[in-house]
Enzyme design. Sequence first.
Site, PDB file in Angstrom:
ATOM      1  N   LYS B  99       0.721  -1.193  -0.100  1.00  0.00           N
ATOM      2  CA  LYS B  99       0.062   0.084   0.127  1.00  0.00           C
ATOM      3  C   LYS B  99       0.874   1.417   0.074  1.00  0.00           C
ATOM      4  O   LYS B  99       1.658   1.412   1.008  1.00  0.00           O
ATOM      5  CB  LYS B  99      -0.752  -0.002   1.240  1.00  0.00           C
ATOM      6  CG  LYS B  99      -1.668   1.352   1.474  1.00  0.00           C
ATOM      7  CD  LYS B  99      -2.286   1.545   2.659  1.00  0.00           C
ATOM      8  CE  LYS B  99      -2.870   2.820   2.905  1.00  0.00           C
ATOM      9  NZ  LYS B  99      -3.676   3.102   4.074  1.00  0.00           N
ATOM     10  N   THR B 209      -9.176   3.109  12.345  1.00  0.00           N
ATOM     11  CA  THR B 209      -9.670   3.609  13.442  1.00  0.00           C
ATOM     12  C   THR B 209     -11.256   3.403  13.735  1.00  0.00           C
ATOM     13  O   THR B 209     -11.264   3.099  14.944  1.00  0.00           O
ATOM     14  CB  THR B 209      -9.352   5.304  13.141  1.00  0.00           C
ATOM     15  OG1 THR B 209      -8.108   5.609  12.585  1.00  0.00           O
ATOM     16  CG2 THR B 209      -9.501   5.811  14.655  1.00  0.00           C
TER      17      THR B 209
END
Lengths: 71, 256
Positions: B99, B209
């Site tokens: 990524k 998150t």
Amino acid sequence: MDQKTISIRVNGGHRRVIDGISVAALALELGLEPAKVAVERNLEIVPRSTLAAVRVEDGDDYEIVTFVGGG
Amino acid sequence: MADTWTVAGRAFTSRLIVGTGKYKSFEENAAAVAASGAEIVTVAVRRVNIADPGQPLLTDHIDPKKITYLPNTAGCFTAEEAIRTLRLAREAGGWELVKLEVLGEARTLYPDMRETLRATETLVKEGFKPMVYCVDDPIAAKQLEEAGAVAIMPLGAPIGSGLGIQNRVTIRLIVEGAKVPVLVDAGVGTASDASVAMELGCDGVLMNTAIAEAKDPVTMARAMKLAVEAGRLAYLAGRMGQRRYADPSSPLAGLI
């Protein structure tokens, strides 16, 4: 007689190691499993297959990294 | 037939990718990953702790042989930093699927697209398969795809903000224009946000998150799994058209 030592940097910190050791031996001396880390020596990747063959030289600068939690 | 998606030649069933940051413990992290059903987790590349090398490692809790590790470049603000990080990641893990994110500033963590594109070009030349975090801009997405990105990952809102998908129009345009998988990466706050991303036709959602900072991360991980599946099914089913006024569901004929 004392063995000769050389000065290197590992992850930004100074360190003295015995002259003539391999990068794999350096990792083991640091308490690391060579199979779980990646090593950069003077900004060049040291392939894992060659860790035991590459000799630590005076003045070398190492970054040793592993995977940690991240997003 | 199973509804799978493919990135860089590898097929996955789960359309949810989860992060491994911000958890209270490795145990909680591993339980959340299991509850999410994710087959891919993002990980960061950092210096080993030389002062205390005996500390437990992520790999002791989440097995990279069972769960695909997707190394990220979080914290990198230039193409060079990101490329250097991923070269190390490739050596540590032995895989090309990574990524890429190159950040523009700390306050918003918005991607720097000029550096991101430059890093993508170099990584592709070096044999990497970069899934690329980017702005929700259909032109930038196209440029990344042309440069060899194996997946386009536009933000739904700033990283860690939990604000949900802010611009459905641009996410939709990116999905329509892309020939590689599109995953919303960043901005999801709760389950409905993940469903929205999937209803727009995204191939998947990446989040950290929203699960890690939930009061009960393991339960939220399961909620996200269901939300991604629900959104995907709704997309495949094809939603009804919208009307400005009511349309009765019971027949008007035969009223007494």
